[in-house]
Scaffold this active site. Sequence first.
Site, PDB file in Angstrom:
ATOM      1  CB  ALA A 185     -12.745  -1.386  -6.635  1.00  0.00           C
TER       2      ALA A 185
ATOM      3  CD  GLN B 134     -15.898   6.511  -3.457  1.00  0.00           C
ATOM      4  OE1 GLN B 134     -16.507   6.773  -2.426  1.00  0.00           O
ATOM      5  NE2 GLN B 134     -14.584   6.553  -3.520  1.00  0.00           N
TER       6      GLN B 134
ATOM      7  CB  ALA C   9     -13.081  -4.514   1.918  1.00  0.00           C
ATOM      8  CG  HIS C  10      -9.834   0.537   0.783  1.00  0.00           C
ATOM      9  ND1 HIS C  10      -9.643   1.906   0.715  1.00  0.00           N
ATOM     10  CD2 HIS C  10      -9.610   0.069  -0.460  1.00  0.00           C
ATOM     11  CE1 HIS C  10      -9.305   2.229  -0.528  1.00  0.00           C
ATOM     12  NE2 HIS C  10      -9.292   1.121  -1.262  1.00  0.00           N
TER      13      HIS C  10
ATOM     14  CB  THR D 116      -3.588 -18.906  -1.117  1.00  0.00           C
ATOM     15  OG1 THR D 116      -2.782 -19.930  -1.692  1.00  0.00           O
ATOM     16  CG2 THR D 116      -4.082 -19.339   0.255  1.00  0.00           C
TER      17      THR D 116
ATOM     18  CB  CYS E 239      -5.752   7.786  -7.917  1.00  0.00           C
ATOM     19  SG  CYS E 239      -6.848   6.857  -6.845  1.00  0.00           S
TER      20      CYS E 239
HETATM   21  C1  PLP Z   1     -11.376   3.453  -4.585  1.00  0.00           C
HETATM   22  C2  PLP Z   1     -11.989   3.193  -5.898  1.00  0.00           C
HETATM   23  C3  PLP Z   1     -11.468   2.219  -6.766  1.00  0.00           C
HETATM   24  C4  PLP Z   1     -10.227   1.443  -6.430  1.00  0.00           C
HETATM   25  O1  PLP Z   1     -10.472   0.516  -5.413  1.00  0.00           O
HETATM   26  P1  PLP Z   1      -9.250  -0.230  -4.709  1.00  0.00           P
HETATM   27  O2  PLP Z   1      -9.940  -1.258  -3.860  1.00  0.00           O
HETATM   28  O3  PLP Z   1      -8.540   0.805  -3.907  1.00  0.00           O
HETATM   29  O4  PLP Z   1      -8.411  -0.834  -5.756  1.00  0.00           O
HETATM   30  C5  PLP Z   1     -12.085   2.021  -7.962  1.00  0.00           C
HETATM   31  N1  PLP Z   1     -13.174   2.719  -8.304  1.00  0.00           N
HETATM   32  C6  PLP Z   1     -13.700   3.659  -7.516  1.00  0.00           C
HETATM   33  C7  PLP Z   1     -14.914   4.407  -7.958  1.00  0.00           C
HETATM   34  C8  PLP Z   1     -13.130   3.931  -6.280  1.00  0.00           C
HETATM   35  O5  PLP Z   1     -13.651   4.877  -5.505  1.00  0.00           O
END
Ligand code: PLP
Length: 394
Positions: free
Chosen positions: A85, A191, A212-213, A251, A336
Site C-alpha cells: 500500500a 485497513q 496483502a499483509h 517482473t 511506523c
Molecule cells: C499498513 C498500511 C499502509 C502501508 O502498507 P504496506 O503494504 O505495508 O506498504 C498504508 N496505509 C495504511 C492505512 C496501512 O494500514
Amino acid sequence: MSEAVVPTAARERAVYLDYSATTPVDPRVALKMNECLLMDGEFGNPASTTHAYGWDAAERVEEARVHVAALINADPRAIVWTSGATESDNLALKGVAEAAGGGHLVTTSYEHKAVLDTAKYLEGEGMQVTYVAPGPDGVVDPAHVGRAVRDDTFLVSVMHANNEVGTINDIAAIGRLCRKRGVPFHTDAAQSAGKLPLDVERDCLDLVSISAHKIYGPKGIGALYVRREPPVRIAEQIHGGGHERGMRSGTLATHQIVGMGEACRLARLGTEAESRRIAELRGRLWSHIKQIPGTRLNGSPTERLPGTLNVAFDGVDGETLLMALDDIALSSGSACTSATVEPSYVLRAMNIDDALAASSLRITVGRFTTPSDVDFAGRRLAEVVGTLQHSALS
Ligand SMILES: *Cc1c(COP(=O)(O)O)cnc(C)c1O
C-alpha cells in the site's frame, strides 16, 4: 527435507493483538504460494511469451487479479500490482500530480505516513496541499472535504479506515461529491479491504490502495486500482519494461501475487461471518478493559473496524505500560512511528490532549485470536494498569 521447522508453540510467545500492524499468512495462502516457487511449479516469468512456463505463470497472475478485483467490485484490468500500500499510495498521489502537471491536493491530517509523507514531498515540489482534520471522533466530515476542493484540485485522497484508531470514513459520500466536482478520488483501503464492503462503482472510487499483509496475505505485495472508465490520468513512477499497462514496471512476483489473490478470495468468502466473530472478540476484550478505572475509548464507538480498539489509560504512560505487558504484543500508536516518543499525530489530529495520547494503546484482534487470548489480555491489562496507577499515586 529432514530440517523440518518446528513451530514455536504459540503459548511461548506473547499473545498477538497487533493485527493492524500485520497479520500472519493464512495457511491456505501459503500453500498456494508454494505452488509458484519450485522447478515443478509456476516459477516462470509471467512476461515470457515464448513457452508454457511463462504462459502458466501469467495465467496464475490473471486468476489472482480477478480475485483482487472482485473484492472491490472492479474490472480486473484496472488492478495494478505494486509492492504494497505504501507504493500504491505513492503511485496514486505522485502519478496523478505529475500527469496533472501540478496544482492542489486535498487529503487529511491523520492519513498513514505513506500518504502524508508523499503529500509533504509534493508540497516540496511546489504543489499546494490542504489537510482536512478529522473530528474528535476520528471521522472526517465529507462536507469539510467538499469545502476544501478548489478549481485546481487534481486529487482528493481520504483513507477508508484509520490504521491507528480504526475509525471508518464515509468514502461513498466523499466519492460522490468528488465525482460531481470532476476531481479524481483516491482512498487508502489498506485497513478496510476484506473487512468492510468496498465497491468502486457504488462508492465512486477512482483509485484504491490495498495491501496483502493486512489481510492474511504475504508482505511485499499490494495493488492500486486505477479506474479505466472514465480514465484516471496517471504517470508511472517505476520505469523499465512497461509492465502493468505502463504504470508499474518490474517482473511480476507470481508467488506474492497468487498469495494476495488467495487472501482476497478468502476474505471475500468470509467477510461477513469473520467480521461478526472478530467484532464479538473485540466486544469481549472491551468488556474487560472498560472495567479498569480511568479508561477511555479513542474514536467513534460505532464507526470503527471490527477488530480495533484504541484505548487511553488515564494516568499511565503508554510506553511503560507496553514494556510491562511483555506477554501481549500490541502497539502504542502506529508501528511506523513507534521509534519516536512523540505523542501520536493521529490522536493529536483528533484533538486528544498529549497526556491522554501518551497513555493510549492500540489493540487489534484478528482471524487467529481466541476468546482465551482476549480474556488473558483483559486480565493482564487490569493487573498492570492497576499496579502502574497505584505506583503513580504513591
Ligand atoms: C499498513 C498500511 C499502509 C502501508 O502498507 P504496506 O503494504 O505495508 O506498504 C498504508 N496505509 C495504511 C492505512 C496501512 O494500514
